[in-house]
Design an enzyme around this catalytic site. Structure first.
Site, PDB file in Angstrom:
ATOM      1  N   ASP A 198       0.730  -1.477  -0.111  1.00 33.75           N
ATOM      2  CA  ASP A 198       0.009  -0.032   0.188  1.00 33.75           C
ATOM      3  C   ASP A 198       0.778   1.297  -0.047  1.00 33.75           C
ATOM      4  O   ASP A 198       2.037   1.407   0.828  1.00 33.75           O
ATOM      5  CB  ASP A 198      -0.880  -0.033   1.325  1.00 33.75           C
ATOM      6  N   GLU A 245       1.527   0.016  -4.858  1.00 38.30           N
ATOM      7  CA  GLU A 245       0.755   0.773  -5.464  1.00 38.30           C
ATOM      8  C   GLU A 245       1.626   2.259  -5.631  1.00 38.30           C
ATOM      9  O   GLU A 245       2.180   2.858  -4.696  1.00 38.30           O
ATOM     10  CB  GLU A 245      -0.255   1.309  -4.438  1.00 38.30           C
TER      11      GLU A 245
END
Length: 615
Positions: free
Chosen positions: A331, A360
Site C-alpha cells: 500500500d 501501489e
C-alpha cells in the site's frame, strides 16, 4: 494533534502495566519463527513493564544471542538471534532475569519450514487478478460479525460501517471467482483494525500479526489460502508500511520518539509523490510528502528507525511463510522511505526469489510511475526492487479513451501514448492494469453506464501488456461514485448476505444485462489464460487513425489482432494492407468472441463503438 496524542496514549498504556518494579512481558513478536530459513538472523521485539531491566539468556544449542538493544522507552527490549542451520524445530526457553534475581521464562517456538517453500512462484502476466474488499464481499459466518474485544460493531445500514463480510464468505465463493476466469485473488487487508469507527477497510492496523476476529482467525486465513491453491488460485496479501492506527499498542506506548513522524499539531501529507523523483523538488515539499499523516487516526511510521524497519520486514516474511502466500501488494509505496522499500525487497526476495510484489504507485505520469518499479532507468540510480507497479497512467487512459472523440492526443490515442512510454519502465509487461479499484469510481459509472464502452475496456484489459485486475462487482456492472464517499464504491456484493433479495453469484440471480456482462468477461479471461501470445507475447501497435486503433500481441508461432472502432455511429472497413508486417503470413482468422472464421483478411469491417479480436 500528534504530539498531544502521543503523550496521552503513553500515560494510558503505563497505567495498564503493574505498578510493581518487576518486569513483565505483554508482547513478543514475531510470535514464532522457522528453521532452515535462508537468513539466519531474527530480531525479537519484547514489550512489557520495565523489560529493558532484564538480561535475556538462551541456552539452546545453535541459537545465539548476537545483540541486545535497549531504547528510550524502558518497556522495550530488542534481541538479535542467530539461528544456525543445525537447530531442529521445537520450543526453546528465553529467560529474562533482573539483577534482583527475579526472572520470567518465555517459551519460543521454531517451526519446521515446509519443503519447497522458498521456491514458490508468484503471480505474473499469465494471471488475471480479482480484487475484493472482505467486509463487503460475503458474510459466511454471522457469528463473528461482532466481537467483545472489538470496538466497532456491525451496522450494515452505515455505508462507512462494518457490514460483516469475512473469510468464510470468500471461501464460499471461490468457485465463482474461478469460473469467472480469475487466477489470483488480492484481498484488501484482513489484519486487525480495532478502531472506534471506519475500521472495515483494513488500512489502520492495530495488530500486524493477527487477523481481525470479525473476519476470522489466523488459521482461517491460512486455510483460505490452501483452498485457493486447490482451485488453482494464487493469493496476494495487502500490506501497509507507511502508517498504522493510533490505537496500535506500539503507538500507544512508543519505543522511541523516532518511531513515528511527530508534529506539534496534526499535519497532513501533501500527497505529492512526484517530489520523490523530482530533481527540482524543495526539501520542504518532499519532507511534507514523506512525514505528513494520511489522517488523524493513522500514525505515520518512520521506517528510518532500524528496529521498525526490521519489524516490518520480518512481519512480511512471517506471513508469506505462515500462510503460504504467492505475492504481496504494498500500500502507498512512494510514501515509505524509498531506501526502506529497497531493503525490504532485498530481504523478501532473498527468502523467496520467485515471489512477486505489487507496489501501489498512484501517480499520473509514466515517468513518475516507472521510478518505483524494479530496474527502471532512473537517472539517480535508484532501484526499488519491486517487480510490479500499479499502472495509473493506463487507468486514466482506459477511463477516458472510449468517452472522448478521437484526436491527436484524445480518445484512443490516450492508450497509444501510454504504451509509447513503455521504454521508461524496467518491466512494463509486469504492470498492473485496471479500470477501477477500491479507491476509485466504479468503472461502469465512469463510462456513463454504456455497455459497449465497458466491453471495449474489458477487451483492452484482457489483451494489453501487463497483469489485468478486476475489482469485485465490475463483472456485474456494479455502480458507485467516489465523491459520495468510499462506502458507495465498496457496496456489498448482492447475494453475499443471508436474506439478500438478489444473488448475483448465480446466473438466476443476475439481471439480463449482468449476465451478458459476466459472460463476456468470463469468455475473455478464460480465453486469455490459454493464449500464449497474450500471456507472453510482444505488443506492436499502429497509430490510431480515423477512429480505428489496432495492436497485435504475438509470439513466433501465434498472433492476436485487436481492433477498436471508437466511432459513435460509423461502420468502418479496414484497409489491412498497412498491417502486412503482422498478418502477412496468415490466410484466415477466428473471432474470439463469436468463433466466426474469416478467410479473407483484406476485408474486415467493424461496427461502431466495438472491438474485434482475431486469432
Amino acid at each position: 494533534m500528534k504530539r498531544f496524542i502521543f503523550f496521552l496514549l503513553i500515560v494510558l498504556s503505563f497505567r495498564g502495566f503493574s505498578q510493581e518494579d518487576n518486569i513483565s512481558i505483554e508482547h513478543l513478536e514475531p510470535p514464532f519463527w522457522w528453521t532452515n530459513m535462508a537468513g539466519t538472523g531474527l530480531q525479537l521485539m519484547v514489550h512489557g513493564n520495565n523489560i529493558s531491566n532484564a538480561n535475556p539468556v538462551i541456552r539452546e544449542p545453535g541459537i545465539i544471542i548476537s545483540d541486545i538493544s535497549r531504547v528510550e522507552n524502558p518497556n522495550y527490549l530488542f534481541i538479535d538471534l542467530t539461528i544456525t542451520k543445525t537447530v531442529v524445530p521445537g520450543i526453546f526457553q528465553i529467560v529474562f532475569r533482573e539483577n534482583s534475581g527475579y526472572e520470567i521464562t518465555y517459551d519460543y517456538e521454531l517451526k519446521s519450514r515446509i519443503a519447497g517453500s522458498a521456491e514458490r512462484v508468484g503471480f505474473s502476466s499469465s494471471d488475471a487478478i480479482y480484487l475484493l474488499m472482505p467486509d463487503r464481499f460475503s458474510n459466511g459466518n454471522t457469528e463473528n460479525d461482532n466481537h467483545p474485544k472489538m470496538i466497532e460493531k456491525t451496522n450494515r445500514t452505515n455505508p462507512d460501517g462494518r457490514h460483516g463480510g469475512d473469510i468464510a464468505g470468500i471461501k464460499n465463493h471461490l468457485q465463482y471467482i474461478s469460473n469467472l476466469g480469475a487466477t489470483t485473488l488480492w484481498i484488501n487487508p484482513l489484519v486487525e483494525n480495532n478502531n472506534p469507527e471506519y475500521s472495515y477497510h483494513g488500512y489502520a492496523i492495530t495488530d500486524f500479526y493477527k487477523i481481525d476476529p470479525r473476519f476470522g482467525t489466523n488459521d482461517d486465513y491460512r486455510n483460505l489460502v490452501s483452498a485457493c491453491h486447490e482451485k488453482g488460485i494464487k493469493v496476494i496479501m495487502d500490506m501497509v508500511f507507511n502508517h498504522c492506527s493510533i490505537y496500535h499498542w506500539f503507538i500507544e506506548d512508543q519505543p522511541s520518539d523516532d518511531w513515528i513522524h511527530q508534529f506539534e499539531e496534526f499535519t497532513k501529507s501533501n500527497f505529492r509523490a512526484s517530489t520523490i523523483m523530482d530533481p527540482h523538488a524543495s526539501e520542504y515539499d518532499r519532507e511534507l510528502m514523506l512525514t505528513g499523516w494520511f489522517d488523524k487516526h493513522m500514525a505515520d511510521l518512520d521506517q528510518r528507525n532500524q528496529f521498525l524497519s526490521r519489524y516490518l520486514i520480518q512481519n512480511t516474511i512471517w506471513w508469506i511463510e505462515y500462510a503460504g502466500l504467492d505475492g504481496i501488494r504494498i500500500d502507498t509505496q512512494p510514501y515509505s522511505y524509498k531506501e526502506f522499500i529497497s531493503e525490504w525487497s532485498q530481504n523478501v526476495f532473498f527468502e523467496y526469489p520467485n515471489l512477486n510484489v505489487l507496489g501501489e504507485a498512484w501517480l499520473q505520469k509514466e515517468s513518475f510511475t516507472a521510478y518505483f518499479q524494479e530496474d527502471s532507468p532512473n537517472t539517480d540510480g535508484y532501484n526499488s526492487g519491486i517487480p510490479s507497479v500499479t499502472d495509473f497512467p493506463m487507468y486514466f487512459a482506459l477511463n477516458n479513451a472510449f468517452k472522448e472523440d478521437d484526436g491527436w492526443t484524445t480518445g484512443l490515442a490516450k492508450i497509444y501514448y501510454v504504451l509509447a512510454h513503455d521504454n521508461l519502465y524496467g518491466h512494463a509487461e509486469k504492470n498492473l492494469i485496471f479500470c477501477d479499484n477500491h479507491d476509485l469510481d466504479r468503472f461502469y459509472t465512469s463510462i456513463g453506464k454504456d455497455v459497449n464502452k465497458w466491453k471495449m475496456a474489458m477487451a483492452a484489459l484482457a489483451t494489453l501488456r501487463g497483469i489485468p485486475m478486476i475489482y469485485y462487482g465490475t463483472e456485474i456492472l456494479m455502480e458507485g461514485e467516489e465523491h459520495k464517499g468510499h462506502g458507495y464504491i465498496r457496496k456489498d456484493f448482492p447475494g453475499g448476505w443471508p436474506g439478500d433479495v438478489q444473488n448475483s453469484f448465480t446466473k438466476e440471480g443476475r439481471t439480463d444485462a449482468q449476465n451478458k456482462a459476466f459472460d463476456y468477461l468470463q469468455k475473455l479471461l478464460n480465453w486469455r489464460k490459454k493464449n500464449p501470445a497474450i500471456l507472453h507475447g510482444k505488443l506492436k501497435q499502429f497509430v490510431p487513425d480515423d477512429d480505428i486503433y489496432v495492436y497485435f500481441r504475438y509470439t513466433k508461432n501465434a498472433c492476436v489482432m485487436v481492433i477498436f472502432n471508437n466511432s459513435i455511429n460509423e461502420l468502418k472497413a479496414l484497409d489491412t494492407a498497412k498491417y502486412k508486417e503482422c498478418i502477412g503470413g496468415y490466410s484466415c482468422a477466428t473471432n474470439v468472441v463469436t468463433n466466426e472464421t474469416i478467410k479473407y483478411l483484406d476485408a474486415i469491417t467493424i461496427t461502431p463503438k466495438s472491438v474485434l479480436f482475431w486469432s
